[in-house]
Design a protein around this motif. Structure first.
Motif, PDB file in Angstrom:
ATOM      1  N   SER A   1       0.719  -1.270  -0.016  1.00  0.00           N
ATOM      2  CA  SER A   1       0.078   0.130  -0.009  1.00  0.00           C
ATOM      3  C   SER A   1       1.091   1.229  -0.139  1.00  0.00           C
ATOM      4  O   SER A   1       1.743   1.499   0.973  1.00  0.00           O
ATOM      5  N   LYS A   2       0.636   1.953  -1.094  1.00  0.00           N
ATOM      6  CA  LYS A   2       1.495   3.231  -1.090  1.00  0.00           C
ATOM      7  C   LYS A   2       0.530   4.532  -0.582  1.00  0.00           C
ATOM      8  O   LYS A   2      -0.386   4.752  -1.318  1.00  0.00           O
ATOM      9  N   ILE A   3       0.981   5.124   0.293  1.00  0.00           N
ATOM     10  CA  ILE A   3       0.451   6.204   1.093  1.00  0.00           C
ATOM     11  C   ILE A   3       0.977   7.543   0.459  1.00  0.00           C
ATOM     12  O   ILE A   3       2.240   7.643   0.954  1.00  0.00           O
ATOM     13  N   VAL A   4      -0.052   8.406  -0.143  1.00  0.00           N
ATOM     14  CA  VAL A   4       0.960   9.513  -1.024  1.00  0.00           C
ATOM     15  C   VAL A   4       0.243  10.735   0.046  1.00  0.00           C
ATOM     16  O   VAL A   4      -0.911  10.876   0.371  1.00  0.00           O
ATOM     17  N   ARG A   5       1.155  11.690  -0.023  1.00  0.00           N
ATOM     18  CA  ARG A   5       0.830  12.984   0.748  1.00  0.00           C
ATOM     19  C   ARG A   5      -0.197  13.837  -0.420  1.00  0.00           C
ATOM     20  O   ARG A   5       0.103  13.875  -1.439  1.00  0.00           O
ATOM     21  N   VAL A   6      -1.187  14.510   0.095  1.00  0.00           N
ATOM     22  CA  VAL A   6      -2.143  15.077  -0.790  1.00  0.00           C
ATOM     23  C   VAL A   6      -2.018  16.565  -0.437  1.00  0.00           C
ATOM     24  O   VAL A   6      -1.804  16.728   1.139  1.00  0.00           O
ATOM     25  N   LYS A   7      -1.890  17.712  -1.163  1.00  0.00           N
ATOM     26  CA  LYS A   7      -1.851  18.858  -0.653  1.00  0.00           C
ATOM     27  C   LYS A   7      -3.089  19.523  -0.112  1.00  0.00           C
ATOM     28  O   LYS A   7      -4.063  19.314  -0.629  1.00  0.00           O
TER      29      LYS A   7
END
Length: 159
Positions: free
Chosen positions: A153-159
């Motif tokens: 699971s790739k958890i990405v930063r959202v702005k």
């Protein structure tokens, strides 16, 4: 072999996701060991941590409360030795079947930061038995480790 799960990416939530897995496993009666890396001393010996035992045991081998990469070179070498002790402990936990879930929190950061070699982590993972799952977390991961995973699971930063 037990399953390998990876929570990675630059977003917030890798450790909470892994600890959520730990809580769910413990609720199902499984024994869980969590080893945290690159977290400093954190909640060591806290009342909350003791409430989780014996179902969930949390270990940290680092002594410094500061970020590893901000430490002077001499302290980094000392902490790298402590980190290696933690990695050796993880291998022992897996080879003795001490738990059904081992969480290696921020272990991928050890590889990315050059503290351990990828082969060392692969050696730890190879020690797992049929009934032991391993969850890894960290900002970045290698293709080799990713290739061994049953779930990423790739958890990405959202702005």
């Amino acid at each position: 072999m037990g399953k390998i799960r990876i929570f990675t990416g630059d977003g917030y939530g890798r450790t909470p996701a892994a600890l959520g897995e730990a809580l769910m496993a413990a609720a199902r009666g499984k024994r869980v060991v969590v080893i945290q890396f690159l977290k400093g001393r954190g909640l060591n010996d806290s009342a909350f941590q003791r409430q989780l035992e014996p179902e969930i045991k949390i270990f940290r081998f680092e002594k410094s409360e500061e970020d590893f990469f901000s430490l002077p070179e001499e302290k980094r070498r000392e902490e790298a030795g402590n980190i290696r002790n933690g990695l050796n402990f993880a291998k022992k936990v897996l080879s003795t079947g001490e738990c059904e879930l081992l969480v290696l929190d921020e272990v991928l950061g050890l590889v990315a930061g050059g503290i351990i070699r990828e082969e060392e982590l692969e050696g730890v993972l190879a020690a797992r038995g049929e009934g032991t799952d391993v969850t890894l977390t960290g900002v970045s991961m290698s293709e080799s480790i990713c290739g061994q995973a049953d779930f990423v699971s790739k958890i990405v930063r959202v702005k």
